[in-house]
Design a protein around this motif. Structure first.
Motif, PDB file in Angstrom:
ATOM      1  N   GLU A  57     -43.762   9.633 -13.629  1.00 57.16           N
ATOM      2  CA  GLU A  57     -44.818   9.647 -14.638  1.00 57.16           C
ATOM      3  C   GLU A  57     -44.311   9.177 -15.990  1.00 57.16           C
ATOM      4  OE1 GLU A  57     -47.604  12.953 -16.948  1.00 57.16           O
ATOM      5  OE2 GLU A  57     -46.782  13.456 -14.977  1.00 57.16           O
ATOM      6  N   PHE A  58     -43.133   9.638 -16.393  1.00 58.28           N
ATOM      7  CA  PHE A  58     -42.649   9.307 -17.730  1.00 58.28           C
ATOM      8  C   PHE A  58     -41.858   8.017 -17.788  1.00 58.28           C
ATOM      9  CE2 PHE A  58     -43.717  13.804 -18.152  1.00 58.28           C
ATOM     10  CZ  PHE A  58     -44.687  13.647 -19.128  1.00 58.28           C
ATOM     11  N   GLN A  80     -44.032   5.335 -18.919  1.00 60.02           N
ATOM     12  CA  GLN A  80     -44.376   5.329 -20.335  1.00 60.02           C
ATOM     13  C   GLN A  80     -43.232   4.864 -21.230  1.00 60.02           C
ATOM     14  OE1 GLN A  80     -45.925   9.164 -21.543  1.00 60.02           O
ATOM     15  NE2 GLN A  80     -46.962   9.426 -19.577  1.00 60.02           N
TER      16      GLN A  80
END
Length: 181
Positions: free
Chosen positions: A102-103, A106
């Motif tokens: 998920e990160f 980003q």
């Protein structure tokens, strides 16, 4: 109960449920390194911002306490009742992978090695990552001579990846660029 017993004054310590060994025994080194990692994660949690994945980091600390307890017991069957609280879920590694994925999406793509620097939170997470790698090496060393759950090695390996990702994320959220080599 006194904090000191004097039983370790000659360089030996008791294992959980089974005898004494020298304090430099691989089993003691393994659970000692896991304990040190747990303490460093306490430092990470105390380093601001304090709400940065605090519940996940606390859950990891509880996991590490369980791993340490099991590593300290050379005969888990002999102390099974006491180790009931130490059961770990293999789902935790999947959770680590989900958070990492998920990160990572980003964060700017990695194009170089990252030096352990940046914000205070990131630096503390990098310290935790390196202590985690040492704990992993100690557990691997112990596994070469004693039977231990293979899951512990997988857990520590993925945890170090998670800590690296969280360090990068801490810098990103603080507006601090990763320092590359």
């Amino acid at each position: 109960m006194k904090i000191y017993t004097r039983t370790g004054d000659r360089g030996e310590t008791s294992l959980f449920g089974a005898g004494r060994v020298p304090k430099n025994h691989p089993r003691v080194a393994a659970y000692g390194d896991v304990d040190e990692l747990n303490s460093v994660l306490g430092l990470v949690r105390a380093t601001g911002p304090n709400d940065f994945f605090d519940s996940l980091l606390q859950a990891i600390q509880r996991d590490l306490f369980s791993i340490g307890g099991q590593l300290a017991a050379p005969d888990p069957a002999a102390v099974a009742k006491a180790l009931v609280k130490a059961n770990l879920s293999t789902d935790r590694v999947s959770e680590f992978e989900r958070v990492i994925d998920e990160f990572e999406a980003q964060l700017p793509p990695l194009r170089a090695f990252v030096l352990p620097a940046g914000s205070s939170k990131a630096a503390a997470l990098h310290l935790a990552r390196t202590v985690c790698r040492r704990a992993e090496r100690s557990v691997v060393h112990l596994a070469q001579e004693s039977e231990i759950p293979e899951f512990f090695i997988v857990y520590l390996n993925r945890l170090s990846d998670l800590l690296f990702t969280l360090a990068r994320l801490a810098n990103h959220r603080a507006g601090v660029s990763d320092v590359t080599w």
